[in-house]
Design an enzyme around this catalytic site. Structure first.
Site, mmCIF file in Angstrom:
data_model
loop_
_atom_site.group_PDB
_atom_site.id
_atom_site.type_symbol
_atom_site.label_atom_id
_atom_site.label_comp_id
_atom_site.label_asym_id
_atom_site.label_seq_id
_atom_site.Cartn_x
_atom_site.Cartn_y
_atom_site.Cartn_z
ATOM 1 N N ASP A 71 0.847 -1.188 0.000
ATOM 2 C CA ASP A 71 0.000 0.000 0.000
ATOM 3 C C ASP A 71 0.885 1.241 0.000
ATOM 4 O O ASP A 71 2.087 1.144 0.235
ATOM 5 C CB ASP A 71 -0.936 0.013 1.218
ATOM 6 C CG ASP A 71 -0.226 -0.450 2.460
ATOM 7 O OD1 ASP A 71 0.941 -0.037 2.660
ATOM 8 O OD2 ASP A 71 -0.802 -1.221 3.240
ATOM 9 N N ASP A 73 1.572 5.178 1.344
ATOM 10 C CA ASP A 73 1.291 6.231 2.317
ATOM 11 C C ASP A 73 1.882 7.525 1.786
ATOM 12 O O ASP A 73 2.919 7.522 1.121
ATOM 13 C CB ASP A 73 1.950 5.922 3.667
ATOM 14 C CG ASP A 73 1.388 4.651 4.281
ATOM 15 O OD1 ASP A 73 0.219 4.337 4.024
ATOM 16 O OD2 ASP A 73 2.142 3.958 5.001
ATOM 17 N N ASP A 154 10.791 4.398 12.434
ATOM 18 C CA ASP A 154 11.613 3.409 13.139
ATOM 19 C C ASP A 154 12.991 3.172 12.499
ATOM 20 O O ASP A 154 14.019 3.460 13.100
ATOM 21 C CB ASP A 154 10.833 2.093 13.353
ATOM 22 C CG ASP A 154 10.083 1.608 12.117
ATOM 23 O OD1 ASP A 154 10.267 2.209 11.037
ATOM 24 O OD2 ASP A 154 9.341 0.622 12.228
HETATM 25 P P1 ATP Z 1 4.702 -3.172 5.622
HETATM 26 O O1 ATP Z 1 3.531 -2.301 5.284
HETATM 27 O O2 ATP Z 1 5.412 -3.749 4.470
HETATM 28 O O3 ATP Z 1 4.364 -4.177 6.640
HETATM 29 P P2 ATP Z 1 5.735 -0.728 6.635
HETATM 30 O O4 ATP Z 1 7.120 -0.310 7.048
HETATM 31 O O5 ATP Z 1 5.114 0.023 5.515
HETATM 32 O O6 ATP Z 1 5.815 -2.256 6.327
HETATM 33 P P3 ATP Z 1 3.514 0.158 8.193
HETATM 34 O O7 ATP Z 1 2.961 -0.417 9.439
HETATM 35 O O8 ATP Z 1 2.676 0.246 6.973
HETATM 36 O O9 ATP Z 1 4.822 -0.684 7.897
HETATM 37 O O10 ATP Z 1 4.074 1.596 8.584
HETATM 38 C C1 ATP Z 1 4.315 2.624 7.662
HETATM 39 C C2 ATP Z 1 5.511 3.468 8.121
HETATM 40 O O11 ATP Z 1 5.229 4.053 9.395
HETATM 41 C C3 ATP Z 1 6.804 2.700 8.316
HETATM 42 O O12 ATP Z 1 7.507 2.540 7.122
HETATM 43 C C4 ATP Z 1 7.537 3.559 9.310
HETATM 44 O O13 ATP Z 1 8.125 4.668 8.664
HETATM 45 C C5 ATP Z 1 6.415 4.064 10.199
HETATM 46 N N1 ATP Z 1 6.186 3.192 11.362
HETATM 47 C C6 ATP Z 1 5.369 2.126 11.436
HETATM 48 N N2 ATP Z 1 5.395 1.561 12.648
HETATM 49 C C7 ATP Z 1 6.264 2.298 13.378
HETATM 50 C C8 ATP Z 1 6.713 2.231 14.723
HETATM 51 N N3 ATP Z 1 6.297 1.276 15.545
HETATM 52 N N4 ATP Z 1 7.613 3.181 15.129
HETATM 53 C C9 ATP Z 1 8.021 4.147 14.288
HETATM 54 N N5 ATP Z 1 7.644 4.253 13.023
HETATM 55 C C10 ATP Z 1 6.765 3.349 12.557
HETATM 56 MG MG MG Z 2 3.015 -0.179 4.827
#
Ligand code: ATP
Ligand code: MG
Length: 453
Positions: A71, A73, A154
């Protein structure tokens, strides 16, 4: 005062300001065509209204790795009301931190305003940010600059901003260089960041397994000692993260890595269930590998099936327990299912909505052992037959049942009318007829292989 001065010069984490690196297209090769239509529309519209707007986070990371993002963002300096006003099909969501969902056709893009540092560590509590006694952040609701927004993410590879208009990556944390050497590195002081949000330990393991990244030694080292902080996180959030992990397409690898990092044993109850069943480990590992394979082939997987698999050996043990106490097989199975679900759903925070699927898959299992008369035909028509049959195959593969049963059902379901009739076990049929005449309901075989639900 000195601290304030240092902060002014170096920024809130001691990182010198002005570290922004602009990575040109020639280096990252991400063309704007790879951005989804909806995300592109969002950034273009916001930019035309004078705002900064970038694709951010996991999507940029995945694109840079040549993967297809799940997805998209978008991060912007527009506030939620401004974002909402710019898109007819949009809504403001979230209480803890307000975001906007913009919908185009079936796609939804999450748009967030750059967030400030209350959540990024090192700051004192403010009215917008509070922590529990372990340092875990409970609330963080302040807007900030783009650089601050990068700092509160993160891992460095998750903190890159991609502008589809210029096809540039804006990188404040050296995420691109880390990605080039396949390194997963925490932004800021890892210990402090895990304390703020222990879920980041699970994210480190999941993302490294899924993306083939090596966790930087400094990011990895504190995990073992801090693992138990996961217990302070609300169970529903741990469940959500575990579900992501189990459905990442790399569940088996993730689970093995979690064990290696010491993130099991009382820390993650779901993992204890997976890893600490002497009899069931083989079965559970097969179930995880099966799920990974389906996801890699783009086939749908059902979390209910997965939970049914994780808990099956507990059900088996409880089932046997009831039968040893003299309860008939079928009621014993139902007692066992009730027991396991009431204990495990609470412990693992499995939402109730998966109940029905798990129960159906389990309660259909004994019916596969009955291969005579009308019963196999009735079972074949059950709406959940396919899932229950896949489950049966796992039981055969794990050695719990003879492989011959699975092969029989394979032939039976695909055979024509004549082949099916020929496959039925005639001996059982005669026996059944004879028994039915004598004592229709009161025999163990009938109870073990209940005809209808
Ligand atoms: P995926 O969607 O592939 O599981 P993602 O990194 O995109 O991995 P998401 O949960 O969609 O994970 O989060 C989007 C973004 O928000 C991350 O890339 C990161 O920059 C931030 N993020 C998510 N969770 C955290 C956290 N626990 N602490 C800090 N930043 C976070
Ligand atoms: Mg994501």
């Amino acid at each position: 005062m000195i601290r304030d001065f240092l902060r002014k010069v170096f920024g809130p984490r001691g990182a010198p300001r002005g570290r922004l690196k602009i990575i040109p297209f020639e280096r990252h090769r991400i063309s704007r065509e790879r951005v989804s239509r909806c995300a592109l529309r969002v950034t273009t519209t916001l930019q035309s209204r004078g705002h900064a707007a970038f694709v951010v986070g996991g999507a940029v990371r995945d694109l840079a790795l040549g993967l297809e993002p799940k997805d998209f963002d978008v991060a912007t300096d527009a506030v939620p009301e401004e974002i909402h006003a710019a898109f007819r099909r949009s809504r403001i969501i979230g209480r803890r931190f307000r975001l906007v969902h913009v919908m185009c056709g079936p796609e939804t893009v999450e748009v967030s305003t750059f967030r400030g540092l209350a959540g990024a560590g090192g700051e004192e509590n403010t009215e917008h940010s509070s922590r529990d006694e372990h340092g875990r952040i409970l609330r963080d609701n302040v807007f900030g600059t783009q650089e601050q927004d990068a700092l509160r993410r993160d891992f460095t590879v998750n903190a890159m901003f991609y502008d589809p208009a210029t096809q540039q990556i804006w990188d404040y944390q050296n995420g691109f260089a880390d990605l080039e050497v396949r390194r997963l590195r925490m932004i800021g002081d890892p210990e402090q960041r895990y304390r703020e949000d222990p879920i980041r330990m699970l994210r480190a393991v999941r993302l490294s397994a899924k993306l083939g990244l090596v966790i930087d030694p400094g990011t990895r080292a504190p995990i073992q000692g801090m693992a138990e902080l996961v217990q302070n996180v609300p169970a529903s959030r741990v469940f959500d993260e575990m579900l992501k992990l189990l459905l990442s397409g790399h569940a088996k690898e993730c689970v093995l890595r979690l064990r290696k990092e010491g993130l099991h044993h009382g820390v993650l109850p779901m993992l204890d269930v997976i890893l600490e069943q002497p009899m069931g480990e083989r079965f559970v590992m097969l179930a995880l590998a099966h799920t990974d394979r389906r996801l890699q082939e783009d086939k749908p997987v059902s979390p209910g099936f997965l939970f049914a698999a994780l808990l099956w050996h507990e059900v088996l043990a409880a089932w046997k327990g009831y039968q040893d106490k003299g309860v008939k097989p079928y009621p014993a199975l139902h007692e066992a299912m009730d027991d396991v679900l009431s204990v495990q759903e609470e412990k693992l925070a499995i939402p109730r909505r998966y109940d029905a699927v798990m129960r159906e898959i389990w309660s259909m299992q004994p019916r596969f052992e009955n291969r005579s008369g009308r019963r196999p035909f009735t079972l074949l028509e059950h709406p959940r037959f396919r899932a229950a049959y896949d489950f049966l195959l796992l039981r055969c593969e794990s050695g719990e049942l003879p492989g011959e049963i699975g092969q029989w059902w394979e032939r039976f379901q695909h055979g024509g009318k004549e082949e099916r009739n020929a496959l039925l076990l005639p001996g059982d049929q005669r026996k059944r007829r004879r028994r039915r005449r004598k004592a229709p309901r009161d025999d163990a075989a009938a109870a073990a292989a209940p005809a209808e639900d």
